[in-house]
Design a protein around this motif. Structure first.
Motif, short mmCIF file in Angstrom:
data_model
loop_
_atom_site.label_atom_id
_atom_site.label_comp_id
_atom_site.label_asym_id
_atom_site.label_seq_id
_atom_site.Cartn_x
_atom_site.Cartn_y
_atom_site.Cartn_z
N SER A 427 0.84 -1.20 0.00
CA SER A 427 0.00 0.00 0.00
C SER A 427 0.87 1.24 0.00
O SER A 427 2.01 1.22 0.47
CB SER A 427 -0.93 0.01 1.22
N ALA A 428 0.32 2.32 -0.51
CA ALA A 428 1.10 3.56 -0.67
C ALA A 428 1.17 4.36 0.62
O ALA A 428 1.99 5.27 0.74
CB ALA A 428 0.48 4.42 -1.77
N GLY A 429 0.33 4.05 1.60
CA GLY A 429 0.29 4.84 2.81
C GLY A 429 1.36 4.44 3.81
O GLY A 429 2.14 3.50 3.61
N SER A 430 1.39 5.15 4.91
CA SER A 430 2.35 4.88 5.98
C SER A 430 1.94 3.62 6.74
O SER A 430 0.77 3.43 7.07
CB SER A 430 2.41 6.07 6.94
N GLN A 431 2.91 2.73 7.01
CA GLN A 431 2.62 1.51 7.74
C GLN A 431 2.30 1.77 9.20
O GLN A 431 1.88 0.86 9.92
CB GLN A 431 3.81 0.54 7.61
N SER A 432 2.52 2.99 9.66
CA SER A 432 2.15 3.33 11.04
C SER A 432 0.64 3.49 11.17
O SER A 432 0.11 3.50 12.28
CB SER A 432 2.85 4.63 11.47
N LEU A 433 -0.05 3.63 10.03
CA LEU A 433 -1.51 3.73 10.04
C LEU A 433 -2.12 2.37 9.74
O LEU A 433 -1.67 1.66 8.85
CB LEU A 433 -1.98 4.75 8.99
N LYS A 434 -3.16 2.02 10.47
CA LYS A 434 -3.85 0.77 10.21
C LYS A 434 -4.88 0.98 9.11
O LYS A 434 -5.39 2.08 8.90
CB LYS A 434 -4.56 0.30 11.49
N PRO A 435 -5.24 -0.09 8.38
CA PRO A 435 -6.34 0.04 7.42
C PRO A 435 -7.68 0.15 8.15
O PRO A 435 -7.81 -0.26 9.31
CB PRO A 435 -6.26 -1.27 6.63
N LEU A 436 -8.65 0.72 7.46
CA LEU A 436 -10.01 0.78 8.00
C LEU A 436 -10.64 -0.59 7.83
O LEU A 436 -10.80 -1.07 6.70
CB LEU A 436 -10.82 1.85 7.27
N LEU A 437 -11.01 -1.24 8.93
CA LEU A 437 -11.59 -2.58 8.90
C LEU A 437 -13.09 -2.49 9.18
O LEU A 437 -13.51 -1.99 10.23
CB LEU A 437 -10.91 -3.47 9.93
N ILE A 438 -13.88 -2.98 8.23
CA ILE A 438 -15.34 -2.98 8.37
C ILE A 438 -15.83 -4.41 8.18
O ILE A 438 -15.59 -5.03 7.13
CB ILE A 438 -16.01 -2.06 7.33
N GLY A 462 -12.76 -8.03 0.95
CA GLY A 462 -12.41 -7.09 -0.11
C GLY A 462 -11.35 -6.11 0.35
O GLY A 462 -11.34 -5.71 1.52
N LEU A 463 -10.45 -5.74 -0.56
CA LEU A 463 -9.33 -4.86 -0.22
C LEU A 463 -9.28 -3.66 -1.16
O LEU A 463 -9.58 -3.77 -2.36
CB LEU A 463 -8.00 -5.62 -0.31
N GLN A 464 -8.87 -2.54 -0.58
CA GLN A 464 -8.53 -1.36 -1.36
C GLN A 464 -7.24 -0.84 -0.74
O GLN A 464 -7.23 -0.37 0.39
CB GLN A 464 -9.65 -0.32 -1.28
N ARG A 465 -6.11 -0.95 -1.47
CA ARG A 465 -4.80 -0.74 -0.86
C ARG A 465 -4.28 0.69 -0.96
O ARG A 465 -3.17 0.97 -0.54
CB ARG A 465 -3.78 -1.72 -1.47
N GLU A 466 -5.07 1.57 -1.53
CA GLU A 466 -4.69 2.98 -1.57
C GLU A 466 -5.03 3.66 -0.25
O GLU A 466 -5.88 3.18 0.51
CB GLU A 466 -5.41 3.69 -2.73
N LYS A 467 -4.37 4.77 0.02
CA LYS A 467 -4.70 5.55 1.22
C LYS A 467 -6.18 5.91 1.17
O LYS A 467 -6.71 6.33 0.14
CB LYS A 467 -3.84 6.82 1.26
N TYR A 468 -6.88 5.72 2.30
CA TYR A 468 -8.32 5.90 2.31
C TYR A 468 -8.72 6.97 3.32
O TYR A 468 -8.24 6.97 4.46
CB TYR A 468 -9.04 4.58 2.66
N TYR A 469 -9.61 7.87 2.88
CA TYR A 469 -10.09 8.96 3.73
C TYR A 469 -11.56 8.74 4.06
O TYR A 469 -12.39 8.50 3.18
CB TYR A 469 -9.94 10.31 3.01
N PRO A 472 -12.60 13.25 8.34
CA PRO A 472 -11.30 13.87 8.58
C PRO A 472 -10.19 12.84 8.85
O PRO A 472 -9.03 13.22 9.01
CB PRO A 472 -11.55 14.73 9.82
N GLU A 473 -10.55 11.57 8.92
CA GLU A 473 -9.58 10.54 9.29
C GLU A 473 -8.93 9.91 8.07
O GLU A 473 -9.54 9.78 7.01
CB GLU A 473 -10.27 9.45 10.13
N VAL A 474 -7.65 9.49 8.25
CA VAL A 474 -6.87 8.87 7.18
C VAL A 474 -6.51 7.45 7.60
O VAL A 474 -6.09 7.21 8.74
CB VAL A 474 -5.57 9.66 6.88
N PHE A 475 -6.68 6.50 6.68
CA PHE A 475 -6.36 5.10 6.95
C PHE A 475 -5.46 4.57 5.84
O PHE A 475 -5.50 5.04 4.70
CB PHE A 475 -7.65 4.26 7.02
N ASN A 476 -4.68 3.57 6.20
CA ASN A 476 -3.78 2.95 5.23
C ASN A 476 -4.50 1.83 4.49
O ASN A 476 -4.22 0.64 4.67
CB ASN A 476 -2.52 2.41 5.94
#
Length: 582
Positions: A427-438, A462-469, A472-476
């Motif tokens: 993924s393109a985001g920072s690994q310090s951020l967790k993905p949004l899990l639903i 299902g996965l979406q590996r781009e940075k996700y907004y 106001p919150e950002v997820f990896n």
């Protein structure tokens, strides 16, 4: 006009206890838009096993026209003991909506009230709601303590109040501007009836109406309120203007409440609240609390599940308590119920009616109402580029193994504190951020709630590996999981998650109507003991006349045709005519 409502609401949305002069001006302008509710329902007397059919009209008392202010109406049935039998939430389109309720065998005999209102009407003060009488007889229960039994010799020994004239014949209630005509006054069994609704004189008929054709009782029952008699009371619609403003359900249901800090060292204001409504599709929204911790959320779409989950976002989420506001309700202290009086002569009529009921219900598989198909909402995240349907692969007993062997673009990672979370590889985001899990529409802040879940119950990932907004919150990235039963939320029990039951909107239906146009239909061995020959809740007329057709049943007697509604010009229409079936 709706844009004006929205602008005025925005002026008031975040106002708390004090109002500036500008706020008061916006408030007064908003109060110029009033609403009152009228309900047309199929009968004021029902037996357990029959259906209450209704249409709710929201009317502007200033113009008499249907109101576009509220998008949701509320209808409840309450007993003389104060018990709420049901509460329905009705979607209003152009000021009108409809629904139904099958009277179960658990509802005791007695007098009931049908109450209708909108959220906006809570600002009007006491007494601003529709109230209609309904008598229910349940012959399947031994307890008949709410019914007064009388001898036939006692004068006036009927269900109290004025009522339908059971004599039938060519009885008709006329309207000066509208006319209800039928092709005959007397019909045979399973014969077609044609109704014509037209305007007296020239000019088109434009309006929103509902039509009921039901067998008249051979005894007196409470007289329902008509649209015309309701319309005549609108001039007395004085609002007290409640100081605690209740916002209308302008674009969907409003959910509101307050976040309270359990710890004095943390602030409830400015916190992010996660709101999830599981369903297909599901609803997820992030909401910022006001300085005092209060929040408001608008459910602008209405096809979600029946539960809402609230949780504060952040590692300190357990330091907060979430208090939700109550749903709109009316004060029932001053509601008066009539006495229900039954004579011995009525018992056989009720018994026969109950038999008709049971026969009709035994053939429900061939006489079903159809639920109108609706366009499902698109998930808020759009489409996912990578979806793994686990039945297409060799299944593994644990999710850890599943991610290693199947979902190679994601993994379970353990941190220094010993807890685990998901990580999307590449993924393109920072690994310090967790993905949004639903999972099944529920956002999980602690991924371990799902990591240890039974892998055999998971349908797809299902996965979406781009940075996700999200707000106001950002997820990896984004991970969306669907279980086989869609009930993952049943396994979650955290004290920082607040649950609220959401009343599902009444579905749009096309109510069953037989057609006896062919001989094989006319002489069908399927019995037809319908006492409700027609219920047409959505009759929108835009022409010179409206023609309605239906067929009689195998039950002889007098049937009343009732048409209620309102024209585009704010004219109330109430038409009744009695026909005979031999």
């Amino acid at each position: 006009m709706k844009k004006l409502y929205i602008t005025l609401l925005l002026c008031l949305m975040f106002t708390t206890f004090g109002y500036s002069q500008q706020d008061l001006s916006a408030r007064d302008r908003l109060f110029d838009n009033k609403e009152e509710v009228f309900i047309h329902y199929n009968s004021t007397f029902l037996v357990a096993g029959e259906s209450l059919l209704y249409k709710l009209y929201s009317v502007d008392p200033n113009s008499g026209k249907l109101s576009n202010l509220s998008s949701i109406g509320y209808l409840e049935l309450t007993s003389q003991d104060g018990e709420q039998i049901f509460l329905h939430k009705v979607s209003l389109k152009g000021g009108a909506g409809y629904g139904d309720f099958l009277i179960p065998s658990t509802v005791p005999s007695g007098a009931y009230k049908l109450l209708g209102y909108t959220r906006w009407m809570q600002n009007a003060g006491k007494g601003h709601f529709f109230s209609g009488d309904l008598v229910i007889i349940n012959p399947y229960m031994e307890d008949q303590s709410n019914v007064i039994w009388l001898n036939d010799s006692v004068p006036g020994s009927n269900v109290t109040t004025l009522l339908q004239d059971p004599s039938g014949g060519n009885s008709i209630r006329k309207n000066k501007k509208f006319c209800l005509e039928v092709n005959n006054d007397v019909y045979g069994r399973r014969e077609k009836v044609t109704i014509n609704l037209s305007k007296v004189g020239s000019g088109p008929v434009r309006g929103n109406f509902s039509v009921s054709v039901k067998k008249l009782e051979n005894f007196l029952i409470p007289q329902p309120l008509t649209a015309e008699s309701f319309h005549s009371t609108l001039e007395d619609s004085n609002w007290e203007r409640n100081k605690n403003l209740v916002l209308p359900d302008l674009r969907g249901e409003i959910l509101s409440g307050k976040v309270i800090a359990r710890d004095k060292n943390v602030e409830a204001g400015g916190r992010t609240l996660i709101v999830s409504l599981p369903g297909k599709p599901f609803f997820v929204r992030l909401v910022k609390t006001a300085t005092d911790g209060s929040f408001k959320l608008n459910l602008d779409k209405m096809d979600f599940g029946s539960r809402a989950f609230f949780q504060v976002l952040g590692d300190d989420r357990e330091h907060f308590e979430i208090i939700l506001d109550n749903a709109p309700a009316v004060e029932k202290q001053d509601i008066r119920f009539q006495e229900v009086k039954i004579t011995n002569g009525m018992v056989e009529l009720i018994r026969q009616r109950s038999i008709y009921n049971q026969v009709e219900n035994s053939y429900v598989s061939v006489k079903q109402d159809s639920i109108d198909s609706q366009v499902k909402s698109i998930p808020f995240y759009g489409s996912l580029p990578e979806i793994y349907n686990l039945d297409e692969f060799t299944r593994f007993p644990t999710l850890q193994e599943t991610f290693v062997e199947i979902i190679q673009l994601a993994r379970v990672r353990r941190n220094r504190r010993g807890s685990s979370h998901f990580e999307l590889t590449g993924s393109a985001g920072s690994q310090s951020l967790k993905p949004l899990l639903i999972v099944d529409g529920l956002i999980l802040q602690d991924h371990e709630d799902f990591i240890h879940y039974d892998a055999g119950k998971v349908k797809s990932i299902g996965l979406q590996r781009e940075k996700y907004y999200l707000g106001p919150e950002v997820f990896n990235g984004l991970m969306v999981v669907e279980t086989i039963n869609g009930d993952f939320y049943e396994y979650i029990n955290h004290n920082f998650i607040k649950t609220k039951r959401i009343e599902i909107l009444q579905p749009k239906k096309t109510y069953y109507q037989p057609v006896y146009g062919l001989k094989k239909q006319l002489y069908s061995r399927v019995p037809d003991y319908r006492l409700q020959l027609l219920w047409l809740p959505l009759l929108v007329v835009d022409g010179t006349t409206a023609e309605i057709e239906f067929y009689t049943s195998d039950v002889p007697g007098n049937y009343e045709i009732t048409i209620e509604g309102f024209t585009e010009d704010g004219e109330a229409v109430s038409l009744q005519k009695v026909i005979e079936v031999q």
